[in-house]
Design a protein around this motif. Structure first.
Motif, PDB file in Angstrom:
ATOM      1  N   GLY A 108       0.769  -1.243   0.000  1.00  0.00           N
ATOM      2  CA  GLY A 108       0.000   0.000   0.000  1.00  0.00           C
ATOM      3  C   GLY A 108       0.797   1.288   0.000  1.00  0.00           C
ATOM      4  N   PHE A 109       2.061   1.242  -0.367  1.00  0.00           N
ATOM      5  CA  PHE A 109       2.836   2.481  -0.452  1.00  0.00           C
ATOM      6  C   PHE A 109       3.759   2.427  -1.668  1.00  0.00           C
ATOM      7  CE2 PHE A 109       5.171  -0.360   2.343  1.00  0.00           C
ATOM      8  CZ  PHE A 109       6.495  -0.237   1.934  1.00  0.00           C
ATOM      9  N   ASP A 110       4.382   3.555  -1.978  1.00  0.00           N
ATOM     10  CA  ASP A 110       5.297   3.578  -3.111  1.00  0.00           C
ATOM     11  C   ASP A 110       6.703   3.941  -2.641  1.00  0.00           C
ATOM     12  OD1 ASP A 110       4.903   6.262  -2.552  1.00  0.00           O
ATOM     13  OD2 ASP A 110       4.399   6.828  -4.589  1.00  0.00           O
ATOM     14  N   LEU A 111       7.655   3.766  -3.533  1.00  0.00           N
ATOM     15  CA  LEU A 111       9.059   4.058  -3.253  1.00  0.00           C
ATOM     16  C   LEU A 111       9.584   4.973  -4.361  1.00  0.00           C
ATOM     17  CD1 LEU A 111      10.268   0.429  -2.371  1.00  0.00           C
ATOM     18  CD2 LEU A 111       9.723   2.263  -0.764  1.00  0.00           C
ATOM     19  N   PRO A 112       9.322   6.286  -4.258  1.00  0.00           N
ATOM     20  CA  PRO A 112       9.688   7.189  -5.349  1.00  0.00           C
ATOM     21  C   PRO A 112      11.195   7.282  -5.611  1.00  0.00           C
ATOM     22  CG  PRO A 112       8.863   8.425  -3.459  1.00  0.00           C
ATOM     23  CD  PRO A 112       8.633   6.975  -3.173  1.00  0.00           C
ATOM     24  N   VAL A 113      12.011   7.182  -4.597  1.00  0.00           N
ATOM     25  CA  VAL A 113      13.462   7.236  -4.804  1.00  0.00           C
ATOM     26  C   VAL A 113      13.923   5.990  -5.559  1.00  0.00           C
ATOM     27  CG1 VAL A 113      15.714   7.265  -3.634  1.00  0.00           C
ATOM     28  CG2 VAL A 113      13.860   8.729  -2.815  1.00  0.00           C
ATOM     29  N   VAL A 114      13.371   4.841  -5.188  1.00  0.00           N
ATOM     30  CA  VAL A 114      13.706   3.594  -5.878  1.00  0.00           C
ATOM     31  C   VAL A 114      13.245   3.661  -7.333  1.00  0.00           C
ATOM     32  CG1 VAL A 114      13.276   1.098  -5.960  1.00  0.00           C
ATOM     33  CG2 VAL A 114      13.719   2.220  -3.770  1.00  0.00           C
ATOM     34  N   ALA A 115      12.057   4.193  -7.568  1.00  0.00           N
ATOM     35  CA  ALA A 115      11.542   4.304  -8.935  1.00  0.00           C
ATOM     36  C   ALA A 115      12.456   5.201  -9.785  1.00  0.00           C
ATOM     37  CB  ALA A 115      10.115   4.842  -8.927  1.00  0.00           C
ATOM     38  N   SER A 116      12.929   6.284  -9.211  1.00  0.00           N
ATOM     39  CA  SER A 116      13.849   7.167  -9.939  1.00  0.00           C
ATOM     40  C   SER A 116      15.172   6.463 -10.228  1.00  0.00           C
ATOM     41  CB  SER A 116      14.110   8.443  -9.148  1.00  0.00           C
ATOM     42  OG  SER A 116      12.945   9.216  -9.063  1.00  0.00           O
ATOM     43  N   ALA A 117      15.684   5.750  -9.241  1.00  0.00           N
ATOM     44  CA  ALA A 117      16.937   5.005  -9.443  1.00  0.00           C
ATOM     45  C   ALA A 117      16.742   3.931 -10.517  1.00  0.00           C
ATOM     46  CB  ALA A 117      17.414   4.388  -8.134  1.00  0.00           C
ATOM     47  N   LEU A 118      15.610   3.245 -10.492  1.00  0.00           N
ATOM     48  CA  LEU A 118      15.339   2.211 -11.495  1.00  0.00           C
ATOM     49  C   LEU A 118      15.371   2.805 -12.902  1.00  0.00           C
ATOM     50  CD1 LEU A 118      14.583  -0.613 -12.438  1.00  0.00           C
ATOM     51  CD2 LEU A 118      12.186  -0.061 -11.912  1.00  0.00           C
ATOM     52  N   ALA A 119      14.820   3.993 -13.073  1.00  0.00           N
ATOM     53  CA  ALA A 119      14.832   4.630 -14.397  1.00  0.00           C
ATOM     54  C   ALA A 119      16.268   4.828 -14.894  1.00  0.00           C
ATOM     55  CB  ALA A 119      14.086   5.962 -14.350  1.00  0.00           C
ATOM     56  N   VAL A 120      17.177   5.184 -14.000  1.00  0.00           N
ATOM     57  CA  VAL A 120      18.571   5.372 -14.387  1.00  0.00           C
ATOM     58  C   VAL A 120      19.230   4.029 -14.690  1.00  0.00           C
ATOM     59  CG1 VAL A 120      20.835   6.220 -13.655  1.00  0.00           C
ATOM     60  CG2 VAL A 120      18.778   7.534 -13.135  1.00  0.00           C
ATOM     61  N   TYR A 121      18.974   3.022 -13.863  1.00  0.00           N
ATOM     62  CA  TYR A 121      19.524   1.691 -14.134  1.00  0.00           C
ATOM     63  C   TYR A 121      18.983   1.155 -15.458  1.00  0.00           C
ATOM     64  CZ  TYR A 121      21.776   1.001  -9.559  1.00  0.00           C
ATOM     65  OH  TYR A 121      22.597   1.080  -8.462  1.00  0.00           O
ATOM     66  N   ASP A 122      17.700   1.393 -15.756  1.00  0.00           N
ATOM     67  CA  ASP A 122      17.129   0.981 -17.042  1.00  0.00           C
ATOM     68  C   ASP A 122      17.859   1.668 -18.188  1.00  0.00           C
ATOM     69  OD1 ASP A 122      15.243  -0.723 -15.878  1.00  0.00           O
ATOM     70  OD2 ASP A 122      13.589   0.732 -16.038  1.00  0.00           O
ATOM     71  N   GLU A 123      18.095   2.963 -18.040  1.00  0.00           N
ATOM     72  CA  GLU A 123      18.819   3.727 -19.059  1.00  0.00           C
ATOM     73  C   GLU A 123      20.232   3.180 -19.249  1.00  0.00           C
ATOM     74  OE1 GLU A 123      20.739   8.131 -19.182  1.00  0.00           O
ATOM     75  OE2 GLU A 123      18.616   8.069 -18.599  1.00  0.00           O
ATOM     76  N   ALA A 124      20.914   2.899 -18.141  1.00  0.00           N
ATOM     77  CA  ALA A 124      22.278   2.371 -18.213  1.00  0.00           C
ATOM     78  C   ALA A 124      22.291   1.000 -18.885  1.00  0.00           C
ATOM     79  CB  ALA A 124      22.877   2.285 -16.811  1.00  0.00           C
ATOM     80  N   SER A 125      21.306   0.175 -18.579  1.00  0.00           N
ATOM     81  CA  SER A 125      21.223  -1.140 -19.208  1.00  0.00           C
ATOM     82  C   SER A 125      21.013  -1.001 -20.711  1.00  0.00           C
ATOM     83  CB  SER A 125      20.087  -1.961 -18.584  1.00  0.00           C
ATOM     84  OG  SER A 125      20.015  -3.239 -19.187  1.00  0.00           O
ATOM     85  N   SER A 126      20.140  -0.090 -21.107  1.00  0.00           N
ATOM     86  CA  SER A 126      19.896   0.163 -22.529  1.00  0.00           C
ATOM     87  C   SER A 126      21.154   0.674 -23.233  1.00  0.00           C
ATOM     88  CB  SER A 126      18.768   1.176 -22.715  1.00  0.00           C
ATOM     89  OG  SER A 126      17.548   0.632 -22.279  1.00  0.00           O
ATOM     90  N   ALA A 127      22.026   1.326 -22.475  1.00  0.00           N
ATOM     91  CA  ALA A 127      23.275   1.837 -23.033  1.00  0.00           C
ATOM     92  C   ALA A 127      24.371   0.772 -23.069  1.00  0.00           C
ATOM     93  CB  ALA A 127      23.748   3.049 -22.225  1.00  0.00           C
ATOM     94  N   GLY A 128      24.038  -0.471 -22.669  1.00  0.00           N
ATOM     95  CA  GLY A 128      24.992  -1.566 -22.752  1.00  0.00           C
ATOM     96  C   GLY A 128      25.659  -1.967 -21.459  1.00  0.00           C
ATOM     97  N   LEU A 129      25.216  -1.421 -20.326  1.00  0.00           N
ATOM     98  CA  LEU A 129      25.853  -1.747 -19.053  1.00  0.00           C
ATOM     99  C   LEU A 129      25.163  -2.877 -18.282  1.00  0.00           C
ATOM    100  CD1 LEU A 129      27.000   1.157 -19.689  1.00  0.00           C
ATOM    101  CD2 LEU A 129      27.237   1.395 -17.245  1.00  0.00           C
ATOM    102  N   GLY A 130      24.167  -3.516 -18.872  1.00  0.00           N
ATOM    103  CA  GLY A 130      23.384  -4.520 -18.157  1.00  0.00           C
ATOM    104  C   GLY A 130      24.188  -5.614 -17.493  1.00  0.00           C
ATOM    105  N   SER A 131      25.226  -6.088 -18.151  1.00  0.00           N
ATOM    106  CA  SER A 131      26.031  -7.175 -17.585  1.00  0.00           C
ATOM    107  C   SER A 131      27.238  -6.669 -16.805  1.00  0.00           C
ATOM    108  CB  SER A 131      26.502  -8.109 -18.703  1.00  0.00           C
ATOM    109  OG  SER A 131      27.357  -7.409 -19.590  1.00  0.00           O
ATOM    110  N   LYS A 132      27.391  -5.361 -16.712  1.00  0.00           N
ATOM    111  CA  LYS A 132      28.530  -4.771 -15.996  1.00  0.00           C
ATOM    112  C   LYS A 132      28.281  -4.750 -14.490  1.00  0.00           C
ATOM    113  CE  LYS A 132      30.839  -3.314 -19.666  1.00  0.00           C
ATOM    114  NZ  LYS A 132      32.155  -3.739 -20.025  1.00  0.00           N
ATOM    115  N   ASP A 133      29.352  -4.717 -13.741  1.00  0.00           N
ATOM    116  CA  ASP A 133      29.262  -4.650 -12.285  1.00  0.00           C
ATOM    117  C   ASP A 133      28.559  -3.365 -11.852  1.00  0.00           C
ATOM    118  OD1 ASP A 133      30.241  -5.899  -9.674  1.00  0.00           O
ATOM    119  OD2 ASP A 133      30.933  -3.830  -9.480  1.00  0.00           O
TER     120      ASP A 133
END
Length: 147
Positions: A108-133
């Motif tokens: 019943g609650f949200d995690l706005p900081v986590v959601a923002s961080a996820l957007a950056v991790y998604d962007e980084a993965s799309s840029a080819g960093l998905g398998s990187k440390d």
């Protein structure tokens, strides 16, 4: 066997409680990597050695334990070196962040900081960093297009 593999063992509740605690422990760390990238972006223009800068960060009030253990490696990545073999890759982090968001939503609650961080991790993965440390994320933000 677990006692030999783990530094610490705690029973935190019924089945599933351990997974919740694991996600909760990882949350500040995973968000920190993004915050560290943003912090580095603020001072990369000074030209200071990134390894030395991570040492300063690690010895400050803004330095969590991860910098004491991995600060030099993160500094090398910030300096342009490859992060080496992944211990916790960006795509695995994305899975954990999505799980955190789903778990919070089910309660019943949200995690706005986590959601923002996820957007950056998604962007980084799309840029080819998905398998990187995960340490690669701190270096991604200050060097991405538009940073």
């Amino acid at each position: 066997m677990l006692e030999q593999l783990c530094r610490r063992l705690d029973h935190v509740g019924p089945v599933g409680a351990g997974a919740s605690v694991k996600l909760a422990i990882n949350l500040p760390l995973l968000v920190y990597y993004q915050a560290l990238g943003e912090a580095y972006a603020l001072c990369r223009n000074i030209g200071y050695d990134p390894v030395a800068l991570m040492d300063i960060f690690a010895d400050s009030s803004g330095g969590p334990n991860i910098l004491k253990m991995r600060g030099a490696a993160i500094g090398k990545v910030l300096g342009g070196e490859e992060p080496g073999p992944a211990t916790f890759d960006v795509d695995s982090i994305r899975k954990d962040l999505r799980t955190m968001i789903e778990e919070a939503k089910s309660r019943g609650f949200d995690l706005p900081v986590v959601a923002s961080a996820l957007a950056v991790y998604d962007e980084a993965s799309s840029a080819g960093l998905g398998s990187k440390d995960s340490s690669a994320l701190a270096a991604y933000w200050p060097t991405r297009t538009g940073a």
